[in-house]
Design a protein around this motif. Sequence first.
Motif, short mmCIF file in Angstrom:
data_model
loop_
_atom_site.label_atom_id
_atom_site.label_comp_id
_atom_site.label_asym_id
_atom_site.label_seq_id
_atom_site.Cartn_x
_atom_site.Cartn_y
_atom_site.Cartn_z
N HIS A 106 0.86 -1.18 0.00
CA HIS A 106 0.00 0.00 0.00
C HIS A 106 0.90 1.23 0.00
O HIS A 106 2.04 1.17 0.46
N VAL A 107 0.40 2.36 -0.50
CA VAL A 107 1.18 3.58 -0.50
C VAL A 107 0.45 4.64 0.33
O VAL A 107 -0.75 4.81 0.21
N CYS A 108 1.20 5.28 1.23
CA CYS A 108 0.68 6.35 2.09
C CYS A 108 1.27 7.67 1.60
O CYS A 108 2.50 7.83 1.60
N PHE A 109 0.43 8.60 1.17
CA PHE A 109 0.88 9.92 0.73
C PHE A 109 0.74 10.92 1.87
O PHE A 109 -0.21 10.84 2.65
N TYR A 110 1.66 11.89 1.93
CA TYR A 110 1.69 12.89 3.00
C TYR A 110 1.85 14.30 2.42
O TYR A 110 2.47 14.47 1.36
N PRO A 111 1.37 15.31 3.16
CA PRO A 111 1.50 16.69 2.68
C PRO A 111 2.87 17.33 2.98
O PRO A 111 3.15 18.42 2.51
N GLN A 112 3.70 16.65 3.75
CA GLN A 112 5.03 17.18 4.08
C GLN A 112 6.10 16.28 3.46
O GLN A 112 5.91 15.06 3.37
N PRO A 113 7.25 16.83 3.07
CA PRO A 113 8.31 16.00 2.49
C PRO A 113 8.97 15.06 3.50
O PRO A 113 9.78 14.22 3.13
N THR A 114 8.58 15.17 4.77
CA THR A 114 9.14 14.36 5.85
C THR A 114 8.27 13.15 6.20
O THR A 114 8.39 12.60 7.29
N PHE A 115 7.38 12.74 5.29
CA PHE A 115 6.49 11.60 5.50
C PHE A 115 5.57 11.81 6.69
O PHE A 115 5.27 10.89 7.45
N THR A 116 5.10 13.05 6.86
CA THR A 116 4.21 13.42 7.96
C THR A 116 3.21 14.46 7.47
O THR A 116 3.24 14.89 6.32
N GLY A 117 2.36 14.89 8.39
CA GLY A 117 1.43 15.98 8.12
C GLY A 117 -0.01 15.52 8.06
O GLY A 117 -0.31 14.32 8.02
N THR A 118 -0.91 16.50 8.09
CA THR A 118 -2.34 16.23 8.02
C THR A 118 -3.00 17.25 7.09
O THR A 118 -2.42 18.28 6.78
N TRP A 119 -4.21 16.92 6.68
CA TRP A 119 -5.02 17.82 5.86
C TRP A 119 -6.27 18.20 6.65
O TRP A 119 -6.85 17.36 7.34
N ASP A 120 -6.70 19.44 6.53
CA ASP A 120 -7.96 19.89 7.10
C ASP A 120 -8.97 20.01 5.97
O ASP A 120 -8.68 20.60 4.93
N ASP A 121 -10.15 19.45 6.18
CA ASP A 121 -11.21 19.55 5.19
C ASP A 121 -12.29 20.48 5.75
O ASP A 121 -13.05 20.09 6.63
N PRO A 122 -12.34 21.72 5.25
CA PRO A 122 -13.32 22.68 5.77
C PRO A 122 -14.76 22.23 5.57
O PRO A 122 -15.63 22.55 6.37
N ALA A 123 -15.02 21.47 4.52
CA ALA A 123 -16.39 21.03 4.25
C ALA A 123 -16.90 20.09 5.33
O ALA A 123 -18.06 20.16 5.73
N SER A 124 -16.05 19.18 5.81
CA SER A 124 -16.49 18.21 6.81
C SER A 124 -15.99 18.55 8.21
O SER A 124 -16.34 17.85 9.17
N LEU A 125 -15.16 19.59 8.32
CA LEU A 125 -14.56 19.99 9.60
C LEU A 125 -13.76 18.85 10.21
O LEU A 125 -13.72 18.68 11.42
N ARG A 126 -13.12 18.04 9.35
CA ARG A 126 -12.33 16.91 9.82
C ARG A 126 -10.88 17.10 9.45
O ARG A 126 -10.54 17.81 8.51
N GLU A 127 -10.02 16.40 10.18
CA GLU A 127 -8.59 16.39 9.88
C GLU A 127 -8.24 14.99 9.40
O GLU A 127 -8.71 14.00 9.96
#
Length: 162
Positions: A106-127
């Motif tokens: 499986h492949v896990c994509f991240y928002p940081q080049p350090t294989f970490t980070g989270t995304w905020d979704d304003p529509a669902s108010l979820r992280e």
Amino acid sequence: MWACAYVGAGYGGLFETVKPGNADQYTTDPRFTGTLSGHKLVPSRALCFTGYERCPDDHVCTFKEPNGRGAMTVHVPTTDPATRSHGTSYGAEAAPRSAWNRTKKHVCFYPQPTFTGTWDDPASLREFGAYVILRGDSTTIPAPFSGTFRSHELVNGTAECA
């Protein structure tokens, strides 16, 4: 052979096909005038519809456009000596809109080049943590993830995603 002419880089964007033996000119269509960036010759018109199939076996490929279209990056993973994780880190220039995981992991994509980070979704108010593409799957990446990947790693199970 059929001729396939593309406006976008990496066989992406608007394209036109020309039957074997036919001449075609695009000088009257402003979408093509001075904008062609690539072409290829193929045995059937269906092969002009370039997409996910360009990704080689046992690799992760990301694409600049939805549905495996446009410029493609073939990621060759490196092994981190400390974690034994196979991954790739890249800059904002990658900005994929679709991806195909042709590996046996499986492949896990991240928002940081350090294989970490989270995304905020304003529509669902979820992280959200890692965006996962299961082994063998391809997908057009939805918002808020599209165009934001900066690294990915290959894992045996999705619980291994950071």
